[in-house]
Design an enzyme around this catalytic site. Structure first.
Site, short mmCIF file in Angstrom:
data_model
loop_
_atom_site.label_atom_id
_atom_site.label_comp_id
_atom_site.label_asym_id
_atom_site.label_seq_id
_atom_site.Cartn_x
_atom_site.Cartn_y
_atom_site.Cartn_z
N THR A 209 0.86 -1.19 0.00
CA THR A 209 0.00 0.00 0.00
C THR A 209 0.89 1.24 0.00
O THR A 209 2.09 1.15 -0.25
CB THR A 209 -0.98 -0.04 1.21
OG1 THR A 209 -1.96 1.00 1.06
CG2 THR A 209 -0.26 0.16 2.55
N ASN A 210 0.32 2.40 0.25
CA ASN A 210 1.11 3.63 0.30
C ASN A 210 0.59 4.52 1.43
O ASN A 210 -0.35 4.14 2.13
CB ASN A 210 1.06 4.35 -1.05
CG ASN A 210 -0.37 4.66 -1.45
OD1 ASN A 210 -1.07 5.41 -0.80
ND2 ASN A 210 -0.82 4.02 -2.53
N ARG A 211 1.18 5.68 1.59
CA ARG A 211 0.91 6.50 2.78
C ARG A 211 -0.32 7.39 2.67
O ARG A 211 -0.56 8.21 3.56
CB ARG A 211 2.14 7.34 3.12
CG ARG A 211 3.29 6.50 3.64
CD ARG A 211 4.48 7.36 3.96
NE ARG A 211 4.14 8.43 4.88
CZ ARG A 211 4.85 9.53 5.03
NH1 ARG A 211 5.94 9.72 4.31
NH2 ARG A 211 4.47 10.47 5.88
N ALA A 276 -4.64 7.51 -4.29
CA ALA A 276 -3.27 7.11 -4.59
C ALA A 276 -3.33 5.64 -4.97
O ALA A 276 -3.23 4.76 -4.12
CB ALA A 276 -2.38 7.33 -3.38
#
Ligand code: CTP
Length: 408
Positions: A209-211, A276
């Site tokens: 995943t991402n932030r 995102a």
């Protein structure tokens, strides 16, 4: 002079702060701008200033009590008639009450009974302003679409210096004007929004995943809803509550997000891709938990569908907005994405800048449009950034698609 305030009914709430005398100046400015102002005072406000002052200036009765036998449903009629409720100054106490749904006097009852936009201008001692409980209550209000005009730094009544002085009349007036101007300008639009990260499973307990926190996308969804749009929010995993009145579909992977976007796309007049979306996913996701070993593990990744590029050819007259989170060469990279993805507008931010990017309540973005124009916005709350992005969409949507358009 024509202003957004002409003939608007403003309910001015005054609460018990030493800054209550400044409400008189705010009242005068509102009236000069053409508004019809009804003042409601809390009982502690009356310790600082008398109703008579407001009554003379507004040429209307000033309301102070919920329990006036002459008009038992007054709070409902006052709330229904208001085009906007402004509370200036707003104490920590009233902020706490509104954030928690407490309605124990006329002003808090009006706020709960009314559906008009609410603007508050806090004023308090610096230590109260920075208290985590107050800050939590403010973020609850922000989440409900309340516009907060932040206080300013300077000498306080306590003799100390700090944050907490009521914002200038000019700032408060312009917040009110902006809120009114933006009212209903998205009526008739169906905004399809994506927000948050995606999660790409590695095995049943792990994922890539991402932030992204989803805060910017949720702020946009809330703002568009507040401006009269029907909002369809396709959200990746976040802990954020669904904004009131927004229709939310929760998804996990890029693939699920793409399918949900494609399903709702025919209804949308505006598409805003704030999510995102992961660019890669594991080629295979294991059915069972991968066990630890001593050898290095190679994870083979494959690209996910690029949603914006995929829907580019189905754009028609729909307005497409993308985001670009970059760490270098912001403008060139964002403009390249604007062109590649056939967008009308791209919102670019340099996530390495202080005050921009992930999980913060502020952002610093640059707007680039299909006509080659670039506007750098200052550091703003995500709520205000959202409003500015919507302002840009309104402006661009009404612009004819002439030859000066770079993206076709
Ligand atoms: N986007 C998308 N589908 C993807 C990836 C991104 O629709 N699979 C959208 C994002 O929601 C955003 C825009 O494309 O609005 C740009 O996303 P970004 O991640 O910045 O760009 P990428 O095209 O993924 O390029 P890179 O990661 O190399 O910067």
């Amino acid at each position: 002079m024509e202003t957004a305030l002409r003939d608007k009914h403003i309910l001015l709430g005054v609460t018990g702060s030493i800054a209550a005398y400044k409400s008189v100046l705010i009242l005068r400015e509102l009236i000069q701008a053409g508004a019809r102002v009804t003042v409601v005072m809390t009982s502690s406000a009356r310790q600082f200033i008398t109703p008579l002052t407001f009554q003379v200036l507004s040429r209307r009765p000033v309301y102070t009590s919920l329990f006036d036998p002459s008009d038992e449903i007054r709070h409902l009629t006052l709330a229904e008639r208001a085009d906007l409720i402004l509370i200036a100054p707003a104490t920590a106490n009233i902020i706490g009450k509104i954030a928690n749904g407490i309605a124990d006097d006329l002003l808090t009852t009006l706020v709960l009974a009314g559906r008009a936009p609410l603007v508050i201008a806090p004023a308090m001692d610096g230590d109260m302003w920075t208290h985590p409980v107050l800050q939590r209550n403010l973020s609850v209000l922000d989440g409900l679409g309340v516009r907060v005009v932040p206080p300013e730094e300077g000498p306080l009544a306590s003799g100390k210096e700090g944050m907490g002085r009521l914002a200038s009349e000019e700032k408060i007036l312009s917040a009110v004007q902006n809120r009114l101007k933006r009212n209903e300008d998205f009526k008739g639009e169906t905004v399809l929004m994506t927000a948050g990260p995606t999660q790409e499973p590695v095995d049943p307990v792990r994922y890539l995943t991402n932030r992204s926190s989803g805060k910017m996308g949720y702020a946009l969804a809330r703002a568009a809803q507040g401006r009269g749009a029907r909002v369809l929010l396709i959200s990746g995993p976040t802990s954020l509550p669904c904004p009131v009145g927004v229709e939310r579909v929760q998804v996990r992977t890029a693939e699920e997000m793409r399918d949900a976007v494609l399903r709702s796309l025919p209804e949308a007049t505006v598409l805003i891709m704030a999510a995102a979306v992961a660019d890669y996913r594991p080629r295979r996701s294991a059915d069972r938990k991968l066990k630890k070993g001593l050898e290095p593990v190679l994870l083979e990744l494959e690209p996910t569908p690029d949603i914006l590029s995929e829907v580019r050819l189905q754009r028609g007259r729909r307005f497409h907005v993308g985001f670009a989170a970059e760490t270098e060469d912001l403008e060139n990279r964002a403009r390249a994405k604007l062109e590649q993805k056939g967008l009308d507008l791209i919102v670019a931010n340099d996530v390495t800048q202080e005050g921009a990017g992930f999980d913060l309540d502020t952002n610093i973005v640059t707007l680039m449009d299909a006509y080659g124009e670039t506007t750098a916005l200052p550091k703003l709350s995500k709520a205000e950034t959202a409003e500015r992005i919507l302002d840009a969409i309104v402006k661009l949507k009404t612009r004819p698609r002439t030859n000066d358009r770079i993206i076709r």
